[in-house]
Scaffold this motif. Sequence first.
Motif, PDB file in Angstrom:
ATOM      1  N   ASP A 122       0.963  -1.358   0.070  1.00 61.93           N
ATOM      2  CA  ASP A 122      -0.010  -0.323   0.104  1.00 61.93           C
ATOM      3  C   ASP A 122       0.580   1.352   0.252  1.00 61.93           C
ATOM      4  O   ASP A 122       1.186   1.694   1.094  1.00 61.93           O
ATOM      5  CB  ASP A 122      -1.128   0.170   0.926  1.00 61.93           C
ATOM      6  CG  ASP A 122      -2.175   0.935   1.259  1.00 61.93           C
ATOM      7  OD1 ASP A 122      -1.766   1.562   0.226  1.00 61.93           O
ATOM      8  OD2 ASP A 122      -2.825   1.187   2.198  1.00 61.93           O
TER       9      ASP A 122
ATOM     10  N   ASP B  22       0.123   4.411  -0.074  1.00 64.73           N
ATOM     11  CA  ASP B  22      -0.818   5.761   0.817  1.00 64.73           C
ATOM     12  C   ASP B  22      -0.095   5.393   1.919  1.00 64.73           C
ATOM     13  O   ASP B  22       0.246   6.059   3.062  1.00 64.73           O
ATOM     14  CB  ASP B  22      -2.098   5.093   1.154  1.00 64.73           C
ATOM     15  CG  ASP B  22      -2.704   5.447   0.359  1.00 64.73           C
ATOM     16  OD1 ASP B  22      -2.252   5.675  -0.807  1.00 64.73           O
ATOM     17  OD2 ASP B  22      -4.417   4.536  -0.231  1.00 64.73           O
ATOM     18  N   ARG B  23       0.941   4.278   2.534  1.00 64.66           N
ATOM     19  CA  ARG B  23       1.009   4.205   4.200  1.00 64.66           C
ATOM     20  C   ARG B  23       2.197   4.887   4.237  1.00 64.66           C
ATOM     21  O   ARG B  23       3.361   4.850   5.000  1.00 64.66           O
ATOM     22  CB  ARG B  23       1.881   2.269   4.323  1.00 64.66           C
ATOM     23  CG  ARG B  23       0.371   2.479   4.717  1.00 64.66           C
ATOM     24  CD  ARG B  23       0.547   1.244   5.279  1.00 64.66           C
ATOM     25  NE  ARG B  23       0.878   1.039   6.661  1.00 64.66           N
ATOM     26  CZ  ARG B  23       0.756  -0.565   7.233  1.00 64.66           C
ATOM     27  NH1 ARG B  23       0.704  -1.564   6.100  1.00 64.66           N
ATOM     28  NH2 ARG B  23       0.951  -0.404   8.400  1.00 64.66           N
TER      29      ARG B  23
ATOM     30  N   ASP C 164      -7.811  -4.502  -6.188  1.00 66.98           N
ATOM     31  CA  ASP C 164      -7.749  -3.454  -5.363  1.00 66.98           C
ATOM     32  C   ASP C 164      -6.366  -3.458  -4.675  1.00 66.98           C
ATOM     33  O   ASP C 164      -6.087  -2.736  -4.076  1.00 66.98           O
ATOM     34  CB  ASP C 164      -8.628  -3.691  -4.332  1.00 66.98           C
ATOM     35  CG  ASP C 164     -10.219  -2.911  -4.873  1.00 66.98           C
ATOM     36  OD1 ASP C 164     -10.533  -2.454  -6.047  1.00 66.98           O
ATOM     37  OD2 ASP C 164     -11.060  -4.264  -4.249  1.00 66.98           O
ATOM     38  N   ASP C 165      -5.319  -4.284  -5.411  1.00 65.96           N
ATOM     39  CA  ASP C 165      -4.361  -4.490  -4.705  1.00 65.96           C
ATOM     40  C   ASP C 165      -3.125  -4.117  -5.199  1.00 65.96           C
ATOM     41  O   ASP C 165      -3.954  -3.181  -6.523  1.00 65.96           O
ATOM     42  CB  ASP C 165      -3.820  -6.235  -4.651  1.00 65.96           C
ATOM     43  CG  ASP C 165      -4.579  -6.990  -3.407  1.00 65.96           C
ATOM     44  OD1 ASP C 165      -4.579  -6.425  -2.405  1.00 65.96           O
ATOM     45  OD2 ASP C 165      -4.579  -8.272  -3.888  1.00 65.96           O
ATOM     46  N   ALA C 166      -1.577  -3.491  -4.925  1.00 65.56           N
ATOM     47  CA  ALA C 166      -1.195  -2.145  -5.416  1.00 65.56           C
ATOM     48  C   ALA C 166      -0.706  -3.348  -7.240  1.00 65.56           C
ATOM     49  O   ALA C 166      -0.361  -3.736  -7.322  1.00 65.56           O
ATOM     50  CB  ALA C 166       0.406  -2.381  -4.474  1.00 65.56           C
TER      51      ALA C 166
END
Length: 512
Positions: free
Chosen positions: A81, A83-84, A232-234
């Motif tokens: 992710d 976003d982290r 939805d995964d990277a």
Amino acid sequence: MDAFATLADTLFDPLDMALGQVSATVEIAEIAHVASVGNGVAQITGFSDLHADELVRFPHGVMGIASNLQEHQIGVVVLGDTDRLRPGDKVQRTGRVVDVPVGHALLGRVVDAMGRPLDDAGPIDAKDRLPVERPAPPIMHRAPVDEPLQTGIKAIDAAIPIGRGQRELILGDRQTGKTAIAVDTILNQGDNGVISVYCAVGQRASAVAHVIASLRKGGALDRTIVMVAGGDDAPGLQFIAPYAAMTMAEHFMAQGHDVLVVLDDLTRHARAYRELSLLLRRPPGREAYPSDIFYIHSRLLERATHLKDEYGGGSLTALPVVETQAQNISAYIPTNLISITDGQVYLSPDLFEKGQLPAIDIGASVSRVGGKVQRPAFRTVAGNLRLMYAQFEELESFARFGTQLDQETRHKLTRGRRVREVLKQGEHAHLDVPAQIAVLLAATEGLFDQVALDDMAKAEHTVQEALRAQDPELCDRMARGKPLSQADREKLVATLRNALSDTANEAGNGNA
Ligand SMILES: Nc1ncnc2c1ncn2[C@@H]1O[C@H](COP(=O)(O)OP(=O)(O)O)[C@@H](O)[C@H]1O
Ligand SMILES: [Mg+2]
């Protein structure tokens, strides 16, 4: 003195042990920082000599692959992710490439593209790990494809047979039954020793859950690895998933197992790679795909093969799936994959709409390898099925013009329609070799010509049961791949004919 020795022991023993552990896991402790990050890719600065494809570690356990090595910045494909991650975050190098656990501990498990469990069955107890990117076996290690991989689907096993070690593309628009064919093929392996890997790339979670439920219900999950890189995964995880699936399969192949790998699907895999490439600012080419898109798929599928005995003797059969749009099989990705694979099963939305399921367009499908290794008994009954069916379809479209038809033409149409009926098959209704041969023989020999189209399913059931009950010895021989002699064939036709007339009589003469 004694006391001192004891003290020394207690002091040094743990120290020795600790040293032993440390030396095995030395890491290259160079540090760099995130310069910018977004949408699956991060730019980092600071490393002086990172290797191409080296794995790097971000905070929160997020990993990445060094992909674009430039003088001042390195483009990293993030396997998690983004976003982290924040600009300024520390990045560590690991000195290794992406690898995944391999071995029996993975069977029955649902894992992500890095081999981490996604189910709730606890950690995966695998001793060995192998890199996800590995060179394909050299030509000198490869043996000819010499055994069929039965799908249990009549239209495929009879007309488009697949061999162990082959790469057969499953191609068609969305919702035409591509996944269903792949899953049924896994289910059909039963307890014949074939190990399967189902790799879902970019699929909806509900679709994947459906596949897992089908595998579990069919008793196939225990000999299958399910790998999931969801939509939805990277994109990085979606990109490495098929390679990781191949690695897990290759490990079994090297031990002599026959392995089946389903890659569902490579259209989404190509899109994930296109997204990454655009983010890494690589020049886009046709349909905005980067110029190495052909190479990423060819090096993936090149890993499917049948090994010579001295190299393990196993095989890796690949069933890559590709989704077309508006039946356009000449789009970039489908044409690439058609040219890389050894044939394709083409699913037609028109057939699907007509209820001709599985919606396999036999005329547009081909197997360039498997025909040579089709079971001999199959070849005797289905050898000219493709040709006969093509002629029938042509005849049928011609007959629609309302021309006066002679007797012979009407016979051909009657028989062709029965054959078409026989090629219909429900989902999860895979059939073993003897059962398939019984119905195909009955159809091509005209035993069904008197059967109403609506009663075909019942008639098929009758002949399958008759063969099983009355000639188990022949059943067994056909299942083991023995040829069907002329005498066998005649006896079988007689058995089936009798069974059909018996049930017709039982049903009462009123219907006749
Ligand atoms: N042989 C079949 N008989 C009946 N239904 C089928 C058959 N094959 C597929 N289906 C149904 O058709 C739908 C689409 O199939 P699916 O395999 O998910 O398509 P795709 O993978 O091409 O999008 C599903 O609901 C599935 O249950
Ligand atoms: Mg599907």
